[in-house]
Design a protein around this motif. Structure first.
Motif, PDB file in Angstrom:
ATOM      1  N   ALA A  73      -0.101 -37.261  25.992  1.00  0.00           N
ATOM      2  CA  ALA A  73      -1.103 -36.927  24.978  1.00  0.00           C
ATOM      3  C   ALA A  73      -0.466 -36.176  23.823  1.00  0.00           C
ATOM      4  O   ALA A  73       0.421 -35.358  24.020  1.00  0.00           O
ATOM      5  CB  ALA A  73      -2.197 -36.066  25.603  1.00  0.00           C
ATOM      6  N   GLU A  74      -0.933 -36.467  22.622  1.00  0.00           N
ATOM      7  CA  GLU A  74      -0.515 -35.717  21.457  1.00  0.00           C
ATOM      8  C   GLU A  74      -1.444 -34.517  21.311  1.00  0.00           C
ATOM      9  O   GLU A  74      -2.670 -34.664  21.420  1.00  0.00           O
ATOM     10  CB  GLU A  74      -0.617 -36.578  20.193  1.00  0.00           C
ATOM     11  N   VAL A  75      -0.871 -33.362  21.078  1.00  0.00           N
ATOM     12  CA  VAL A  75      -1.641 -32.133  20.894  1.00  0.00           C
ATOM     13  C   VAL A  75      -0.995 -31.308  19.781  1.00  0.00           C
ATOM     14  O   VAL A  75       0.171 -31.504  19.444  1.00  0.00           O
ATOM     15  CB  VAL A  75      -1.702 -31.296  22.196  1.00  0.00           C
ATOM     16  N   LEU A  76      -1.760 -30.390  19.238  1.00  0.00           N
ATOM     17  CA  LEU A  76      -1.255 -29.464  18.237  1.00  0.00           C
ATOM     18  C   LEU A  76      -0.994 -28.118  18.894  1.00  0.00           C
ATOM     19  O   LEU A  76      -1.790 -27.659  19.723  1.00  0.00           O
ATOM     20  CB  LEU A  76      -2.273 -29.305  17.099  1.00  0.00           C
ATOM     21  N   THR A  77       0.108 -27.497  18.539  1.00  0.00           N
ATOM     22  CA  THR A  77       0.442 -26.180  19.079  1.00  0.00           C
ATOM     23  C   THR A  77       0.898 -25.278  17.941  1.00  0.00           C
ATOM     24  O   THR A  77       1.523 -25.749  16.986  1.00  0.00           O
ATOM     25  CB  THR A  77       1.530 -26.272  20.174  1.00  0.00           C
ATOM     26  N   PRO A  78       0.581 -23.973  18.026  1.00  0.00           N
ATOM     27  CA  PRO A  78       1.033 -23.069  16.967  1.00  0.00           C
ATOM     28  C   PRO A  78       2.560 -23.004  16.925  1.00  0.00           C
ATOM     29  O   PRO A  78       3.222 -22.995  17.970  1.00  0.00           O
ATOM     30  CB  PRO A  78       0.456 -21.712  17.373  1.00  0.00           C
ATOM     31  N   ALA A  79       3.104 -22.953  15.725  1.00  0.00           N
ATOM     32  CA  ALA A  79       4.561 -22.869  15.566  1.00  0.00           C
ATOM     33  C   ALA A  79       5.134 -21.695  16.339  1.00  0.00           C
ATOM     34  O   ALA A  79       6.214 -21.799  16.928  1.00  0.00           O
ATOM     35  CB  ALA A  79       4.911 -22.767  14.083  1.00  0.00           C
ATOM     36  N   LYS A  80       4.408 -20.575  16.387  1.00  0.00           N
ATOM     37  CA  LYS A  80       4.937 -19.399  17.089  1.00  0.00           C
ATOM     38  C   LYS A  80       5.115 -19.663  18.583  1.00  0.00           C
ATOM     39  O   LYS A  80       5.937 -19.016  19.228  1.00  0.00           O
ATOM     40  CB  LYS A  80       4.050 -18.176  16.856  1.00  0.00           C
ATOM     41  N   ALA A  81       4.395 -20.637  19.140  1.00  0.00           N
ATOM     42  CA  ALA A  81       4.541 -20.965  20.559  1.00  0.00           C
ATOM     43  C   ALA A  81       5.866 -21.660  20.839  1.00  0.00           C
ATOM     44  O   ALA A  81       6.305 -21.731  21.985  1.00  0.00           O
ATOM     45  CB  ALA A  81       3.388 -21.845  21.024  1.00  0.00           C
ATOM     46  N   LEU A  82       6.515 -22.157  19.799  1.00  0.00           N
ATOM     47  CA  LEU A  82       7.784 -22.868  19.952  1.00  0.00           C
ATOM     48  C   LEU A  82       8.981 -21.981  19.624  1.00  0.00           C
ATOM     49  O   LEU A  82      10.125 -22.426  19.695  1.00  0.00           O
ATOM     50  CB  LEU A  82       7.793 -24.104  19.044  1.00  0.00           C
ATOM     51  N   ALA A  83       8.722 -20.719  19.281  1.00  0.00           N
ATOM     52  CA  ALA A  83       9.769 -19.833  18.752  1.00  0.00           C
ATOM     53  C   ALA A  83      10.863 -19.475  19.753  1.00  0.00           C
ATOM     54  O   ALA A  83      11.904 -18.958  19.341  1.00  0.00           O
ATOM     55  CB  ALA A  83       9.149 -18.564  18.175  1.00  0.00           C
ATOM     56  N   GLN A  84      10.690 -19.758  21.019  1.00  0.00           N
ATOM     57  CA  GLN A  84      11.736 -19.477  22.013  1.00  0.00           C
ATOM     58  C   GLN A  84      12.656 -20.669  22.221  1.00  0.00           C
ATOM     59  O   GLN A  84      13.632 -20.588  22.960  1.00  0.00           O
ATOM     60  CB  GLN A  84      11.106 -19.051  23.348  1.00  0.00           C
ATOM     61  N   ARG A  85      12.348 -21.778  21.574  1.00  0.00           N
ATOM     62  CA  ARG A  85      13.156 -22.988  21.736  1.00  0.00           C
ATOM     63  C   ARG A  85      14.391 -22.915  20.847  1.00  0.00           C
ATOM     64  O   ARG A  85      14.363 -22.287  19.788  1.00  0.00           O
ATOM     65  CB  ARG A  85      12.322 -24.211  21.384  1.00  0.00           C
ATOM     66  N   PRO A  86      15.476 -23.565  21.224  1.00  0.00           N
ATOM     67  CA  PRO A  86      16.670 -23.579  20.375  1.00  0.00           C
ATOM     68  C   PRO A  86      16.358 -24.134  18.985  1.00  0.00           C
ATOM     69  O   PRO A  86      15.679 -25.150  18.860  1.00  0.00           O
ATOM     70  CB  PRO A  86      17.637 -24.508  21.125  1.00  0.00           C
ATOM     71  N   GLY A  87      16.816 -23.436  17.963  1.00  0.00           N
ATOM     72  CA  GLY A  87      16.617 -23.883  16.592  1.00  0.00           C
ATOM     73  C   GLY A  87      15.295 -23.482  15.974  1.00  0.00           C
ATOM     74  O   GLY A  87      15.004 -23.851  14.844  1.00  0.00           O
ATOM     75  N   ILE A  88      14.472 -22.735  16.705  1.00  0.00           N
ATOM     76  CA  ILE A  88      13.175 -22.277  16.187  1.00  0.00           C
ATOM     77  C   ILE A  88      13.099 -20.771  16.422  1.00  0.00           C
ATOM     78  O   ILE A  88      13.347 -20.305  17.532  1.00  0.00           O
ATOM     79  CB  ILE A  88      11.998 -22.994  16.881  1.00  0.00           C
ATOM     80  N   ARG A  89      12.772 -20.026  15.358  1.00  0.00           N
ATOM     81  CA  ARG A  89      12.733 -18.570  15.521  1.00  0.00           C
ATOM     82  C   ARG A  89      11.797 -17.929  14.512  1.00  0.00           C
ATOM     83  O   ARG A  89      11.490 -18.498  13.468  1.00  0.00           O
ATOM     84  CB  ARG A  89      14.124 -17.989  15.368  1.00  0.00           C
TER      85      ARG A  89
END
Length: 193
Positions: A73-89
Motif C-alpha cells: 500500500a502507498e501511504v504518506l508519512t511525515p518527513a520527520k518520521a524518516l529522519a533516522q534513516r541514512p541520508g535523512i536528518r
C-alpha cells in the motif's frame, strides 16, 4: 496561481493558492527545524538532488516486502518520521528556512526532484502554522473549512501514518518509496536501510 502542476493521480492541476512561511532560529521552535532528504536517500536518484522539507511534510512511501519486492500500500508519512534513516536528518544547525505551500483544488501527490510528496493539506496543524492573513485567504477559497475542519477541503490523497506507525512498519517489513517509477507503472524503489 492558475499555473498547472503535474500530479501523480490526476495529471496537470491548477494551483489555487501558493504562499510561504519563514522560520528563524533562534526564535522558532526546534520542532519546526527542516528535514534534509539527501539525493539518493530513498532509492537510486530519489530524490535527484538534496531536498529540504518541513518536518510535517508528508512523503509517499510504500509498504514493500523486502524479500519479494511486492508492494502492499502507498501511504504518506511525515518527513520527520524518516529522519533516522541514512541520508535523512533534522537540520539542527539551520538558522533560517522558507517553506513554500502549494494548495490545489484537492489534496494531491506532487513530484519534487523525483520524490513523490504531498501538496498542501489545510488541516488543523498546517493552518495553525500559517499567518492569519494566509488562513483567511484559504477560508475564502474553501469556506467549508471553517465549519467542517479538514472535511471541508476533502479527503487526503493517501492514508497518513504517524511517526510511530512508520517506525513499526519499517522494523519488520522494510519500507519502499513510490517515486517517478510509480507514475510510469514500474515498481517503486526500495528505500535504503
Amino acid at each position: 496561481t492558475g499555473d498547472l502542476v503535474e500530479t501523480l493521480d490526476h495529471g496537470p492541476q491548477p494551483i489555487f493558492w501558493i504562499s510561504h512561511s519563514e522560520h528563524v532560529w533562534p526564535g522558532s521552535t526546534e520542532k519546526e527545524l527542516p528535514i534534509l532528504i539527501s539525493s539518493g536517500a530513498l532509492g537510486p536518484n530519489t530524490p535527484r538532488s538534496d531536498l529540504v522539507v518541513s518536518p510535517q511534510h508528508k512523503i509517499l512511501i510504500t509498504d514493500l516486502n523486502p524479500v519479494t519486492q511486492e508492494r502492499h500500500a502507498e501511504v504518506l508519512t511525515p518527513a520527520k518520521a524518516l529522519a533516522q534513516r541514512p541520508g535523512i536528518r533534522v537540520m539542527k544547525g539551520k538558522r533560517r528556512v522558507t517553506y513554500y505551500h502549494i494548495l490545489l483544488e484537492r489534496h494531491e501527490i506532487l513530484m519534487s526532484e523525483g520524490l513523490a510528496s504531498e501538496s498542501f493539506f489545510p488541516g488543523p496543524t498546517a493552518l495553525k502554522m500559517l499567518k492569519a492573513t494566509q488562513r483567511q485567504a484559504i477560508f475564502r477559497m474553501f469556506p467549508d473549512l471553517k465549519m467542517d475542519g479538514p472535511d471541508g477541503y476533502g479527503p487526503k490523497a493517501r492514508s497518513c501514518l504517524t511517526c510511530a506507525k512508520t517506525e513499526e512498519l519499517h522494523a519488520p517489513h522494510g519500507i519502499g518509496c513510490a517515486n517517478t517509477y510509480a507514475a510510469s507503472g514500474r515498481p517503486p524503489m526500495r528505500m535504503a536501510g
